[in-house]
Design a protein around this motif. Structure first.
Motif, short mmCIF file in Angstrom:
data_model
loop_
_atom_site.label_atom_id
_atom_site.label_comp_id
_atom_site.label_asym_id
_atom_site.label_seq_id
_atom_site.Cartn_x
_atom_site.Cartn_y
_atom_site.Cartn_z
N ALA A 286 0.84 -1.20 0.00
CA ALA A 286 0.00 0.00 0.00
C ALA A 286 0.87 1.25 0.00
O ALA A 286 0.55 2.25 -0.68
N TRP A 287 1.97 1.21 0.75
CA TRP A 287 2.88 2.38 0.75
C TRP A 287 3.50 2.60 -0.63
O TRP A 287 3.59 3.74 -1.11
N GLY A 288 3.89 1.49 -1.28
CA GLY A 288 4.46 1.62 -2.62
C GLY A 288 3.47 2.18 -3.61
O GLY A 288 3.79 3.06 -4.44
N LEU A 289 2.21 1.72 -3.56
CA LEU A 289 1.18 2.25 -4.47
C LEU A 289 0.90 3.71 -4.18
O LEU A 289 0.72 4.52 -5.10
N GLY A 290 0.86 4.03 -2.88
CA GLY A 290 0.66 5.44 -2.53
C GLY A 290 1.79 6.29 -3.05
O GLY A 290 1.58 7.43 -3.53
N GLY A 291 3.04 5.77 -2.96
CA GLY A 291 4.17 6.52 -3.48
C GLY A 291 4.12 6.71 -4.98
O GLY A 291 4.47 7.79 -5.50
N LEU A 292 3.67 5.69 -5.73
CA LEU A 292 3.53 5.82 -7.18
C LEU A 292 2.50 6.87 -7.54
O LEU A 292 2.71 7.68 -8.46
N VAL A 293 1.37 6.87 -6.83
CA VAL A 293 0.34 7.87 -7.11
C VAL A 293 0.87 9.26 -6.81
O VAL A 293 0.67 10.22 -7.59
N TYR A 294 1.60 9.38 -5.68
CA TYR A 294 2.15 10.69 -5.31
C TYR A 294 3.17 11.15 -6.37
O TYR A 294 3.20 12.34 -6.74
N ALA A 295 4.00 10.19 -6.86
CA ALA A 295 4.98 10.55 -7.90
C ALA A 295 4.28 10.98 -9.19
O ALA A 295 4.73 11.91 -9.88
N ALA A 296 3.17 10.33 -9.49
CA ALA A 296 2.42 10.72 -10.70
C ALA A 296 1.88 12.13 -10.56
O ALA A 296 1.92 12.94 -11.52
N TYR A 297 1.36 12.47 -9.35
CA TYR A 297 0.90 13.83 -9.14
C TYR A 297 2.04 14.82 -9.30
O TYR A 297 1.86 15.93 -9.87
N GLU A 298 3.24 14.48 -8.85
CA GLU A 298 4.39 15.38 -8.97
C GLU A 298 4.75 15.61 -10.43
O GLU A 298 5.08 16.74 -10.84
N LEU A 299 4.70 14.53 -11.23
CA LEU A 299 5.01 14.67 -12.65
C LEU A 299 3.98 15.55 -13.36
O LEU A 299 4.30 16.28 -14.30
N LEU A 300 2.74 15.47 -12.91
CA LEU A 300 1.69 16.29 -13.52
C LEU A 300 1.69 17.70 -12.97
O LEU A 300 0.93 18.56 -13.46
N GLY A 301 2.48 17.94 -11.93
CA GLY A 301 2.58 19.28 -11.36
C GLY A 301 1.40 19.66 -10.51
O GLY A 301 1.11 20.85 -10.38
N ILE A 302 0.71 18.66 -9.98
CA ILE A 302 -0.42 18.95 -9.10
C ILE A 302 -0.18 18.29 -7.75
O ILE A 302 0.58 17.33 -7.63
N SER A 303 -0.83 18.82 -6.72
CA SER A 303 -0.69 18.23 -5.38
C SER A 303 -2.03 18.30 -4.66
O SER A 303 -2.22 19.10 -3.74
N PRO A 304 -2.99 17.47 -5.10
CA PRO A 304 -4.31 17.50 -4.44
C PRO A 304 -4.25 16.87 -3.04
O PRO A 304 -3.44 16.00 -2.76
N PHE A 305 -5.12 17.37 -2.18
CA PHE A 305 -5.26 16.80 -0.83
C PHE A 305 -6.71 16.94 -0.37
O PHE A 305 -7.28 18.07 -0.45
N PRO A 306 -7.32 15.87 0.01
CA PRO A 306 -6.80 14.49 0.02
C PRO A 306 -6.82 13.90 -1.38
O PRO A 306 -7.52 14.38 -2.26
N SER A 307 -6.06 12.75 -1.52
CA SER A 307 -5.93 12.12 -2.82
C SER A 307 -5.84 10.61 -2.63
O SER A 307 -5.86 10.10 -1.51
N LEU A 308 -5.70 9.89 -3.75
CA LEU A 308 -5.56 8.44 -3.69
C LEU A 308 -4.26 8.05 -2.99
O LEU A 308 -4.15 6.96 -2.42
N ALA A 309 -3.25 8.91 -3.03
CA ALA A 309 -2.00 8.61 -2.33
C ALA A 309 -2.25 8.50 -0.83
O ALA A 309 -1.66 7.65 -0.14
#
Length: 702
Positions: free
Chosen positions: A22-45
């Motif tokens: 779950a931590w790894g998946l959360g990290g991937l989602v967070y990395a995807a948000y970083e690549l897209l230049g967005i930082s929503p909260f709360p999110s799937l991460a």
């Protein structure tokens, strides 16, 4: 087949694996948000990160732990609450308070933000419990790696959120290494757990030089508390911080109280183990000589005695060889419980070793020691139900009296052991004094009691019958039933010897019940030859006071078809006067049944005329002592006969041995007589035959 511990440990690693996933998946989602230049909260991460904390906590909770006492459990939980509260307070001051103060997110975002510290505290509490309350399925190094990984994960998260709250977080710094390091440590713990699962687990608690490792977690709790307290006492605190501080101090005080209480319980338990036998629960031989010597010294001071009984089972080896040592252990436990129930309160029962026991009896002289030895033998010889098996054993006992036979505890034990050896040589299931003079004084009565206890089962008892003669006609009115005992060991034993023993040793109830049943059976059997001839049965006080006495009498008459009017129950004054109200009620019930009641041995008791007048009895039986001297006591006999007639009672005189006494009693109007002059007690067949051969020869010629 997979064992339960392996299944439990595997469940823990599965939960930890799910958490890392779950931590790894959360990290991937967070990395995807970083690549897209967005930082929503709360999110799937956030879903992945929160699931990570939940899975970690579930894995730790799933671990199997050793059962602990209530005090130890509360102590562990208090430690976990103490550390969790301290960390929670620190997290509040460093990040959570600022995060909530600067929060601009929605309500859902606020709840998500609060979920992180809540789950952190839960995981922290589970980690502290992991360190303090060691799981059964994990080795120490595995626990250390797992705890380090979890703490590293918690530390990285706390540092991250603190930096984000202050706006100083920069990706790609040393902080980001905390999470992969934590995952690597948890993976190493899982690997070592599988590699060492089959290795035996050492109990470091008893290894020299390792005891301090057991105390490390507790020292850590103490260190955290001291550091927290010292830092907070030097700085001004607001109201909420003071409340938290006092709560932490209160938890620490409670924890110390629990530790002290548990130490006290442990001390008492260790003391009990040191002085008591672990199998039977009675005293062991460690302090036997010291305690016995104190009893001997006290007895010498107060001019008293202490009886020391050395008891050994006779067939214990056969039990162990036939049924196994586990059954033998249960037998020893059952024997110990039985002995403890019958010993007096001041007695001390000790297991000397194996199947040997020592009993010390303060203030017990030789007769009391003899009775107690016989009581213990009787208790040991009764059958034991051990599971499906019924076991029969016996014992032998050696007895010594101190001071006297021995002046010290060691000498007393040695002499009792020697007496025990002589008891075994005498045939076992018996006892012997160390002093032969005492054996000569007390063994005959003890031997009589031993033989009497099994006499009924061995069919050694019989009933003899002596006729009661109508002094006006010479006919037999009834027979008195008298118990006789012929022992293959002791020979013919007089009732004057064995009846008192039966009464004092609580055997008279069973013997009396058998005697009445046998007498009623014989009475019914001779009715075809001697119609209307009854039987008189002596009833002991023990038998009479039994609640079901009247019902038992009715049942016996019904069993043999006996006529109640032909049965006379002979009661002594003492048995009637023991409880006058209850006795009168039973006598009325017997009269309603049709059974006659005779007051036996009249004149030798202490009943008053008022008592006699109020008792519903039918016959007055004058004791033989009043006609032994025919000239001196006849005035008393005349007075008692007149008294009986004035109350409407029949009068029987016992002990008639010559014709002149018969004539005097006839002149006084006495109805019935009994004695050797007419006939001696005989078995039923001979007594009936004698009456049939000479029915009218019972009276002297005019």
């Amino acid at each position: 087949m997979t064992s339960v511990p392996q299944v439990v440990a595997a469940r823990t690693w599965h939960w930890l694996g799910y958490g890392l996933l779950a931590w790894g998946l959360g990290g991937l989602v967070y990395a995807a948000y970083e690549l897209l230049g967005i930082s929503p909260f709360p999110s799937l991460a956030d879903v992945g990160y929160l699931a990570t904390l939940s899975c970690f906590a579930a894995g730790l909770i799933a671990l199997r732990r050793e059962r602990r006492g209530i005090l130890q459990t509360l102590s562990f939980l208090t430690d976990a609450a103490l550390v969790t509260l301290i960390i929670g307070d620190l997290a509040w001051q460093t990040s959570i308070r600022d995060m909530l103060a600067n929060a601009t997110q929605t309500t859902l975002g606020t709840w998500i933000s609060l979920s992180y510290p809540t789950l952190y505290l839960l995981l922290c509490a589970a980690t502290v419990t992991l360190a303090l309350w060691r799981p059964l399925d994990l080795r120490r190094r595995v626990i250390a790696l797992l705890a380090a990984g979890l703490l590293c994960f918690l530390g990285a998260d706390i540092i991250y959120f603190g930096a984000v709250t202050r706006g100083v977080y920069v990706p790609g710094t040393w902080t980001d290494l905390g999470w992969p390091l934590a995952a690597w440590l948890i993976a190493c713990a899982a690997y070592r757990s599988g590699a060492t699962a089959a290795r035996p687990r050492l109990n470091l608690r008893h290894l020299p030089g390792e005891w301090w490792k057991q105390l490390l977690p507790h020292y850590s709790v103490l260190t955290i508390f001291v550091v927290y307290l010292s830092t907070h006492l030097r700085a001004p605190l607001d109201q909420p911080q003071q409340v938290v501080l006092w709560l932490i101090v209160a938890l620490f005080v409670i924890r110390q109280f629990l530790v002290l209480a548990d130490n006290q319980r442990l001390q008492l338990r260790l003391t009990h183990r040191a002085t008591h036998d672990p199998l039977t629960g009675v005293r062991n031989r460690n302090d036997l000589e010291i305690d016995l010597q104190q009893q001997i010294d006290e007895a010498r001071t107060w001019d008293s005695v202490v009886a020391v009984l050395f008891m050994d089972l006779d067939r214990m080896k056969e039990v162990n060889d036939t049924f196994g040592h586990l059954v033998g252990d249960h037998l020893l436990q059952a024997l110990t419980a039985r002995l403890s129930d019958i010993l007096p309160a001041d007695a001390v029962l000790s297991r000397f070793g194996g199947d040997e026991f020592i009993v010390s009896l303060p203030k017990h002289d030789a007769p009391a020691a003899a009775r107690m030895a016989q009581t213990l033998l009787a208790a040991a010889s009764k059958p034991f139900q051990i599971g499906p098996e019924i076991l029969q054993v016996s014992a032998s006992i050696g007895v010594t009296m101190t001071p006297g036979d021995a002046e010290s505890a060691r000498a007393a034990i040695e002499q009792a052991d020697g007496a025990l050896y002589r008891a075994k040589q005498a045939g076992r299931d018996t006892w012997r004094f160390a002093n032969e003079r005492l054996n000569g004084l007390h063994m005959p009565q003890a031997q009589l009691e031993v033989q009497l206890r099994g006499a009924l089962d061995r069919d050694e008892l019989s009933m003899h019958f002596q006729p009661l003669i109508d002094l006006s006609s010479g006919r037999v009115r009834s027979f008195e039933a008298l118990m006789r005992w012929t022992s293959p060991v002791l020979g013919s034993v007089s009732p004057a010897d064995f009846i008192p023993v039966a009464e004092t040793r609580e055997m008279m109830g069973g013997l009396g019940h058998w005697a009445m049943r046998e007498s009623i059976r014989q009475m019914c059997a001779w009715q075809s030859e001697l119609p209307g001839v009854g039987v008189a049965v002596n009833v002991s006080a023990t038998q009479f006071i039994h609640d079901g006495f009247v019902a038992d009498t009715r049942a016996m008459l019904d069993d043999y078809g006996g006529t109640p009017e032909l049965l006379t129950l002979e009661l002594t004054e003492s048995s009637v006067l023991a409880d006058l109200g209850q006795a009168r009620q039973k006598l009325l019930e017997l009269r309603a049944l049709g059974v006659r009641v005779a007051l036996d041995d009249f004149g030798t008791g202490y009943s008053s005329l008022g008592h006699l007048r109020s008792l519903p009895v039918d016959v007055l039986k004058i004791d033989r002592v009043f006609i032994q001297d025919g000239h001196t006591d006849m005035v008393f006999v005349q007075a008692m006969i007149s008294l009986g007639h004035s109350l409407g009672l029949e009068v029987v005189v016992e002990g008639i041995e010559d014709a002149s006494m018969v004539a005097r009693l006839q002149a006084l109007g006495c109805e019935l007589g009994q004695g050797f002059y007419f006939a001696r007690p005989q078995p039923a067949e001979q007594a009936v035959a004698a009456v049939l051969c000479a029915p009218l020869s019972m009276l002297p010629l005019s």
